[in-house]
Write a protein that holds these residues in place. Structure first.
Motif, PDB file in Angstrom:
ATOM      1  N   PHE A  53       0.838  -1.194   0.000  1.00 48.04           N
ATOM      2  CA  PHE A  53       0.000   0.000   0.000  1.00 48.04           C
ATOM      3  C   PHE A  53       0.875   1.248   0.000  1.00 48.04           C
ATOM      4  N   GLY A  54       0.450   2.261  -0.757  1.00 53.45           N
ATOM      5  CA  GLY A  54       1.230   3.480  -0.872  1.00 53.45           C
ATOM      6  C   GLY A  54       0.456   4.707  -0.446  1.00 53.45           C
ATOM      7  N   GLU A  55       1.089   5.522   0.385  1.00 55.13           N
ATOM      8  CA  GLU A  55       0.524   6.805   0.804  1.00 55.13           C
ATOM      9  C   GLU A  55       1.521   7.899   0.453  1.00 55.13           C
ATOM     10  N   ASN A  56       1.022   9.061   0.033  1.00 58.32           N
ATOM     11  CA  ASN A  56       1.956  10.121  -0.351  1.00 58.32           C
ATOM     12  C   ASN A  56       1.799  11.406   0.443  1.00 58.32           C
ATOM     13  N   ARG A  57       1.111  11.320   1.592  1.00 62.22           N
ATOM     14  CA  ARG A  57       1.055  12.458   2.502  1.00 62.22           C
ATOM     15  C   ARG A  57       1.381  11.958   3.905  1.00 62.22           C
ATOM     16  N   VAL A  58       2.198  12.735   4.621  1.00 63.74           N
ATOM     17  CA  VAL A  58       2.492  12.365   5.997  1.00 63.74           C
ATOM     18  C   VAL A  58       1.222  12.492   6.839  1.00 63.74           C
ATOM     19  N   GLU A  59       0.543  13.650   6.706  1.00 64.36           N
ATOM     20  CA  GLU A  59      -0.712  13.837   7.412  1.00 64.36           C
ATOM     21  C   GLU A  59      -1.758  12.901   6.809  1.00 64.36           C
ATOM     22  N   GLY A  60      -2.354  12.109   7.604  1.00 62.07           N
ATOM     23  CA  GLY A  60      -3.344  11.159   7.113  1.00 62.07           C
ATOM     24  C   GLY A  60      -2.735   9.823   6.762  1.00 62.07           C
ATOM     25  N   GLY A  61      -1.600   9.845   6.092  1.00 62.66           N
ATOM     26  CA  GLY A  61      -0.954   8.598   5.689  1.00 62.66           C
ATOM     27  C   GLY A  61      -0.454   7.801   6.873  1.00 62.66           C
ATOM     28  N   VAL A  62       0.159   8.487   7.835  1.00 61.17           N
ATOM     29  CA  VAL A  62       0.666   7.794   9.022  1.00 61.17           C
ATOM     30  C   VAL A  62      -0.486   7.184   9.807  1.00 61.17           C
ATOM     31  N   GLU A  63      -1.560   7.945   9.965  1.00 59.70           N
ATOM     32  CA  GLU A  63      -2.704   7.454  10.713  1.00 59.70           C
ATOM     33  C   GLU A  63      -3.329   6.230  10.043  1.00 59.70           C
ATOM     34  N   LYS A  64      -3.473   6.295   8.723  1.00 56.88           N
ATOM     35  CA  LYS A  64      -4.065   5.162   8.014  1.00 56.88           C
ATOM     36  C   LYS A  64      -3.161   3.944   8.111  1.00 56.88           C
ATOM     37  N   ILE A  73       2.277  -4.164   3.725  1.00 58.18           N
ATOM     38  CA  ILE A  73       3.613  -3.596   3.572  1.00 58.18           C
ATOM     39  C   ILE A  73       3.396  -2.185   3.045  1.00 58.18           C
ATOM     40  N   TRP A  74       3.956  -1.191   3.727  1.00 56.76           N
ATOM     41  CA  TRP A  74       3.575   0.185   3.466  1.00 56.76           C
ATOM     42  C   TRP A  74       4.716   0.997   2.858  1.00 56.76           C
ATOM     43  N   HIS A  75       4.346   1.760   1.837  1.00 55.83           N
ATOM     44  CA  HIS A  75       5.296   2.558   1.059  1.00 55.83           C
ATOM     45  C   HIS A  75       4.920   4.033   1.162  1.00 55.83           C
ATOM     46  N   PHE A  76       5.904   4.870   1.463  1.00 55.37           N
ATOM     47  CA  PHE A  76       5.687   6.312   1.370  1.00 55.37           C
ATOM     48  C   PHE A  76       6.141   6.738  -0.010  1.00 55.37           C
ATOM     49  N   ILE A  77       5.201   7.206  -0.836  1.00 60.16           N
ATOM     50  CA  ILE A  77       5.501   7.435  -2.248  1.00 60.16           C
ATOM     51  C   ILE A  77       5.450   8.908  -2.640  1.00 60.16           C
ATOM     52  N   GLY A  78       5.211   9.781  -1.680  1.00 59.08           N
ATOM     53  CA  GLY A  78       5.129  11.201  -2.000  1.00 59.08           C
ATOM     54  C   GLY A  78       6.412  11.937  -1.716  1.00 59.08           C
ATOM     55  N   SER A  79       6.419  13.208  -2.065  1.00 56.07           N
ATOM     56  CA  SER A  79       7.560  14.070  -1.752  1.00 56.07           C
ATOM     57  C   SER A  79       7.635  14.222  -0.235  1.00 56.07           C
ATOM     58  N   LEU A  80       8.832  14.130   0.314  1.00 58.18           N
ATOM     59  CA  LEU A  80       8.997  14.119   1.765  1.00 58.18           C
ATOM     60  C   LEU A  80       9.857  15.288   2.225  1.00 58.18           C
ATOM     61  N   GLN A  81       9.293  16.116   3.100  1.00 65.35           N
ATOM     62  CA  GLN A  81      10.047  17.223   3.686  1.00 65.35           C
ATOM     63  C   GLN A  81      10.850  16.702   4.875  1.00 65.35           C
ATOM     64  N   SER A  82      12.068  17.192   5.021  1.00 64.68           N
ATOM     65  CA  SER A  82      12.928  16.737   6.110  1.00 64.68           C
ATOM     66  C   SER A  82      12.287  16.963   7.476  1.00 64.68           C
ATOM     67  N   LYS A  83      11.572  18.065   7.626  1.00 61.83           N
ATOM     68  CA  LYS A  83      10.974  18.389   8.926  1.00 61.83           C
ATOM     69  C   LYS A  83       9.863  17.427   9.316  1.00 61.83           C
ATOM     70  N   LYS A  84       9.368  16.624   8.359  1.00 57.73           N
ATOM     71  CA  LYS A  84       8.280  15.694   8.660  1.00 57.73           C
ATOM     72  C   LYS A  84       8.766  14.256   8.857  1.00 57.73           C
ATOM     73  N   VAL A  85      10.066  14.055   8.731  1.00 58.12           N
ATOM     74  CA  VAL A  85      10.618  12.707   8.890  1.00 58.12           C
ATOM     75  C   VAL A  85      10.332  12.149  10.273  1.00 58.12           C
ATOM     76  N   LYS A  86      10.476  12.986  11.295  1.00 61.19           N
ATOM     77  CA  LYS A  86      10.285  12.530  12.676  1.00 61.19           C
ATOM     78  C   LYS A  86       8.912  11.917  12.867  1.00 61.19           C
ATOM     79  N   LYS A  87       7.905  12.484  12.201  1.00 59.43           N
ATOM     80  CA  LYS A  87       6.539  12.012  12.382  1.00 59.43           C
ATOM     81  C   LYS A  87       6.286  10.688  11.667  1.00 59.43           C
ATOM     82  N   MET A  88       6.940  10.480  10.521  1.00 56.10           N
ATOM     83  CA  MET A  88       6.603   9.300   9.720  1.00 56.10           C
ATOM     84  C   MET A  88       7.591   8.153   9.841  1.00 56.10           C
ATOM     85  N   ILE A  89       8.789   8.401  10.379  1.00 62.98           N
ATOM     86  CA  ILE A  89       9.807   7.358  10.423  1.00 62.98           C
ATOM     87  C   ILE A  89       9.307   6.182  11.274  1.00 62.98           C
ATOM     88  N   GLY A  90       9.524   5.005  10.806  1.00 57.41           N
ATOM     89  CA  GLY A  90       9.078   3.812  11.504  1.00 57.41           C
ATOM     90  C   GLY A  90       7.698   3.337  11.106  1.00 57.41           C
TER      91      GLY A  90
END
Length: 226
Positions: A53-64, A73-90
């Protein structure tokens, strides 16, 4: 149509594409792009047999993603800002949009000792509207990534131009495959680079013929509901 019916149709197209070029269909994995659909529709995809499964937004994607626990198995497929890594890592098993050293540094910093499996995003078409490295920059970028022990380069990713005739995307997918092969020849320990993430609903058949190992499919698989 149901997700199950859509999946069967897509898998048949992948099988036929693989037969034309002598590939094993098992080497191609479908990533259901679920950004625009509900959790319920995503669960329908899981029940139908979709594993990725692929999500391309940190907001909403992490929750889902977190709502599914150990399922999928989850894929982050969107553009990723460095400041948002802390929220989505793991929360994600793969990241498809590594395109700069500052992002690699932040991923490495937040990894907590775990390997972060990344695709390097390459702007093969040269379109200004797309993110990613120029093809000529990829090898030197891979070499620089050796200083970040948590980063594992599993492959390359690109998005072809959206065109009416999918056949016109073939040169872009072929270029990415050739670039992947060149990286593999160096046998970098931190960059096995076996995978190719390329192809979406409109052009995945051509991408498979050119070597895609992950195809990212949204509308023709799960639709758009949100």
């Amino acid at each position: 149509m149901s997700v199950k019916e859509n999946l069967a149709n897509i898998e048949q197209q992948i099988t036929e594409a693989c037969e034309r070029v002598g590939r094993d269909p098992k080497d191609v994995r479908i990533v259901a792009v679920t950004k625009y659909v509900t959790e319920e529709r995503t669960r329908e995809a899981l029940a139908a047999g979709v594993q990725h499964f692929g999500e391309n937004r940190v907001e909403g994607g992490v929750e889902k993603r977190n709502a599914f626990g150990t399922e999928g198995i989850w894929h982050f497929i969107g553009s990723l800002q460095s400041k948002k890594v802390k929220k989505m890592i793991g929360s994600f098993d793969y990241i498809h949009s590594l395109d700069r050293l500052s992002l690699a540094e932040e991923l490495n910093k937040r990894a907590g000792g775990q390997a972060v499996r990344c695709f390097i995003q390459v702007n093969v078409s040269g379109e200004e509207s797309k993110s990613g490295l120029e093809p000529a920059e990829v090898e030197s970028f891979v070499r620089e990534l050796a200083k970040f022990p948590a980063i594992e380069v599993v492959g390359l990713m690109t998005m072809a131009p959206f065109v009416e005739d999918p056949e016109e995307t073939r040169p872009f997918f072929r270029k990415l495959r050739e670039l992947r092969d060149e990286i593999q020849q160096h046998q970098f320990s931190h960059a096995p680079c076996h995978e190719l993430s390329m192809g979406m609903s409109n052009d995945f058949v051509v991408a498979v013929e050119e070597g895609a190992t992950f195809v990212r499919i949204g509308s023709s698989l799960v639709g758009r509901e949100l």
